[in-house]
Design a protein around this motif. Sequence first.
Motif, PDB file in Angstrom:
ATOM      1  N   TYR A   1       0.852  -1.189   0.000  1.00  0.00           N
ATOM      2  CA  TYR A   1       0.000   0.000   0.000  1.00  0.00           C
ATOM      3  C   TYR A   1       0.890   1.241   0.000  1.00  0.00           C
ATOM      4  CZ  TYR A   1      -3.728   3.252   1.191  1.00  0.00           C
ATOM      5  OH  TYR A   1      -4.619   4.284   1.163  1.00  0.00           O
TER       6      TYR A   1
ATOM      7  N   ASP B   1      -2.188   6.823   1.688  1.00  0.00           N
ATOM      8  CA  ASP B   1      -3.413   7.530   1.302  1.00  0.00           C
ATOM      9  C   ASP B   1      -3.155   8.641   0.283  1.00  0.00           C
ATOM     10  OD1 ASP B   1      -4.813   5.905   3.063  1.00  0.00           O
ATOM     11  OD2 ASP B   1      -4.894   7.423   4.646  1.00  0.00           O
ATOM     12  N   ASP B   2      -2.095   9.427   0.503  1.00  0.00           N
ATOM     13  CA  ASP B   2      -1.816  10.553  -0.394  1.00  0.00           C
ATOM     14  C   ASP B   2      -1.482  10.084  -1.807  1.00  0.00           C
ATOM     15  OD1 ASP B   2      -2.284  12.334   1.675  1.00  0.00           O
ATOM     16  OD2 ASP B   2      -0.155  12.586   2.172  1.00  0.00           O
TER      17      ASP B   2
ATOM     18  N   THR C   1      -8.728   1.624   0.151  1.00  0.00           N
ATOM     19  CA  THR C   1      -8.208   2.042   1.451  1.00  0.00           C
ATOM     20  C   THR C   1      -7.078   1.085   1.809  1.00  0.00           C
ATOM     21  OG1 THR C   1      -9.690   0.580   2.656  1.00  0.00           O
ATOM     22  CG2 THR C   1     -10.491   2.837   2.208  1.00  0.00           C
ATOM     23  N   GLU C   2      -6.382   1.380   2.853  1.00  0.00           N
ATOM     24  CA  GLU C   2      -5.309   0.470   3.275  1.00  0.00           C
ATOM     25  C   GLU C   2      -5.874  -0.916   3.584  1.00  0.00           C
ATOM     26  OE1 GLU C   2      -1.434   0.377   6.248  1.00  0.00           O
ATOM     27  OE2 GLU C   2      -2.930   1.972   6.487  1.00  0.00           O
TER      28      GLU C   2
END
Length: 171
Positions: free
Chosen positions: A101, A104-105, A140-141
């Motif tokens: 992963y 988020d950014d 998402t993660e």
Amino acid sequence: MTARRTLVRTLVAAVALAAALPLTGCSAVLDLLPRPAAQPERDETTQEIVEESQADVFALRVGDCMNTVDEEVVSEVPVVPCGEPHDDEVYFDFTLDEGDYPGDDVVLEASDTGCLAEFEAFVGLAYDTSSLDFYAYRPTEESWAAGDRVVSCVIWDPAGQVTGSLAGAAY
């Protein structure tokens, strides 16, 4: 004496569990089993959604129409036939690269870049001159850990609900 006491307690607990489980009904057992994802009802020929329902976000396809969900992490969305008033439409899907992963950014940036690149081809007008906007359903993660790499680009009209597809809308 301690081993015997432990064995007796274990047996009593097992008997109590065996007696209590039927009293809880099927729901206790069903809650432990995985449930199939909610699939929207589709026309067999066109694959368009034919009735309003809740659908698993992973069941969305390009061309699907839905109403807005205000949660940050979404698992189900309210889908509707595109001929009915709706808020949003999936206009493009793409897959992010495999690997760990990236954060988020990075996922947000890749989603925005990929969706923006396809906006004009869908709408018929550049994003900068269009009154329409977009957002993306992105991994998402947690979903990434389960193998999710799909970004679904979603277009919407800030002026309110629309009826029909925004493909070629040119506004």
